[in-house]
Design a protein around this motif. Structure first.
Motif, short mmCIF file in Angstrom:
data_model
loop_
_atom_site.label_atom_id
_atom_site.label_comp_id
_atom_site.label_asym_id
_atom_site.label_seq_id
_atom_site.Cartn_x
_atom_site.Cartn_y
_atom_site.Cartn_z
N LYS A 256 5.84 -3.71 0.58
CA LYS A 256 4.93 -3.52 1.71
C LYS A 256 5.18 -2.15 2.32
N ALA A 257 4.12 -1.50 2.77
CA ALA A 257 4.23 -0.23 3.49
C ALA A 257 3.45 -0.39 4.78
N LEU A 258 4.09 -0.08 5.90
CA LEU A 258 3.45 -0.27 7.19
C LEU A 258 4.09 0.64 8.23
N TYR B 65 9.11 -1.56 2.85
CA TYR B 65 9.91 -2.78 2.74
C TYR B 65 10.24 -3.00 1.27
N VAL B 66 11.54 -2.83 0.96
CA VAL B 66 12.01 -2.84 -0.43
C VAL B 66 12.67 -4.17 -0.74
N ASN C 275 8.37 17.00 1.80
CA ASN C 275 8.36 18.41 1.40
C ASN C 275 7.68 18.59 0.05
N ARG C 276 7.84 17.60 -0.83
CA ARG C 276 7.22 17.68 -2.15
C ARG C 276 5.83 17.04 -2.16
N LYS C 277 5.40 16.57 -0.99
CA LYS C 277 4.10 15.89 -0.84
C LYS C 277 4.03 14.66 -1.75
N ILE C 278 5.15 13.93 -1.81
CA ILE C 278 5.21 12.67 -2.55
C ILE C 278 5.24 11.54 -1.53
N THR C 279 4.34 10.59 -1.68
CA THR C 279 4.33 9.43 -0.79
C THR C 279 4.76 8.20 -1.56
N PRO C 280 5.83 7.52 -1.13
CA PRO C 280 6.18 6.26 -1.77
C PRO C 280 5.01 5.28 -1.67
N LEU C 281 4.79 4.51 -2.73
CA LEU C 281 3.68 3.57 -2.76
C LEU C 281 4.20 2.14 -2.94
N VAL C 282 3.44 1.19 -2.41
CA VAL C 282 3.71 -0.21 -2.71
C VAL C 282 3.66 -0.37 -4.23
N VAL D 31 -1.48 -2.74 2.54
CA VAL D 31 -1.24 -3.22 1.18
C VAL D 31 0.11 -3.92 1.15
N GLU D 32 0.13 -5.11 0.58
CA GLU D 32 1.37 -5.87 0.50
C GLU D 32 1.37 -6.69 -0.79
#
Length: 293
Positions: A8-10, A15-16, A33-40, A204-205
């Motif tokens: 889940k991302a909120l 939430y891992v 900085n690298r413009k990387i977004t963790p995703l569900v 998204v979950e």
């Protein structure tokens, strides 16, 4: 470092799930900085800072990802269309199928609200069911009000990570509630004035459903093909992909070229004329978009 999967991302927290525990994590500044977004759906390595809290340190390589909804490492996409309210649209279904195929995700087709249609409308839906099954897609006709649906569907979810896709109001959340009543996902009536559903899913979950993981995601009705090139489009149509080696010209777009195996298959009714018309419509849309620099 511990390993887990974002479920889940909120509000900036991820939430891992690691083992039986869920950790509330923040992403390291290096990702921004690298413009990387963790995703569900991401598999990650994280360091625990306090009990139940931590920082994501690494994101494993993704097998695939979707932008809308933002989710990664998906096994299959369940495209939910409704027979009525909103009315079934083969064009919209094909848009979803092309998008999913372009991401190397297996599509399944669920058509809901079958209990609300007339015999004439049922004949139309049955026709489309046969068209898509002939291509090789799995198609299920459903009513979320019928209690015998879940056992029929259970095998689709086992050990898979599934994402639901479809325009608003087709009954994605209602279907999930039937599959797993304990979810009690918020559903909403169709807006009579707009003729479409109100957005009821806000984030998204990944949720446990029938020994698999399912993402309930926001419904949307507009799709574009910004990430697909004209040369790649026919590969998103399995029945065309299977024939392209038989075309005279390499890179044939199956439109104006002579000796085209796909056009011949359309003429012989081996490929659905409706699907081919949708292909040409999408091809025109891709070819007419402004070039990107």
């Amino acid at each position: 470092m511990a390993e887990g999967r974002i479920v889940k991302a909120l509000s900036g927290f991820y939430y891992v799930k690691s083992g039986d525990e869920i950790y509330s994590c923040k992403g390291r500044g290096v990702f921004r900085n690298r413009k990387i977004t963790p995703l569900v759906g991401d598999f990650v390595k994280f360091e625990e800072s306090n009990p139940g809290e931590g920082y994501i340190m690494e994101i494993e390589t993704r097998s695939n990802e979707l932008v809308r909804p933002p989710i990664a490492n998906i096994d299959q996409a369940i495209i939910v269309s409704s027979a009525v309210s909103p009315d079934f649209s083969a064009l919209l279904l094909d848009q979803f199928l092309v998008l999913i195929e372009s991401k190397d995700i297996v599509p399944l087709i669920f058509i809901t609200k079958i209990d609300l249609i007339s015999d004439e409308e049922r004949t139309t839906i049955d026709y489309y069911k046969s068209v898509y099954e002939d291509i090789g897609y799995s198609v299920e006709l459903l009513s979320s009000k019928q209690p015998d649906n879940p056992p029929v569907l259970e095998h689709y979810f086992a050990d898979k990570v599934s994402v639901f896709a479809g325009q608003s109001g087709v009954g994605k959340s209602s279907l999930l509630n039937v599959l797993k009543p304990s979810l009690l996902l918020k559903t909403d009536e169709i807006s009579k004035s707009l003729g479409r559903g109100k957005h009821t899913t806000r984030h998204v979950e990944l949720m446990q459903v029938n020994s698999g993981l399912v993402a309930d995601t926001p419904g949307f009705s507009n799709l574009d093909f910004n990430e697909i090139e004209a040369e790649e489009l026919s590969d998103c149509f399995p029945e065309m992909r299977a024939l392209k080696e038989n075309c005279k010209f390499r890179g044939c777009k199956h439109h104006k070229e002579p000796n085209c195996a796909v056009k011949e298959a359309v003429d012989n009714e081996a490929i659905s004329n409706i699907r081919y018309k949708h292909y040409l419509s999408f091809l025109e849309e891709i070819q007419s978009r402004k070039p990107r620099y």
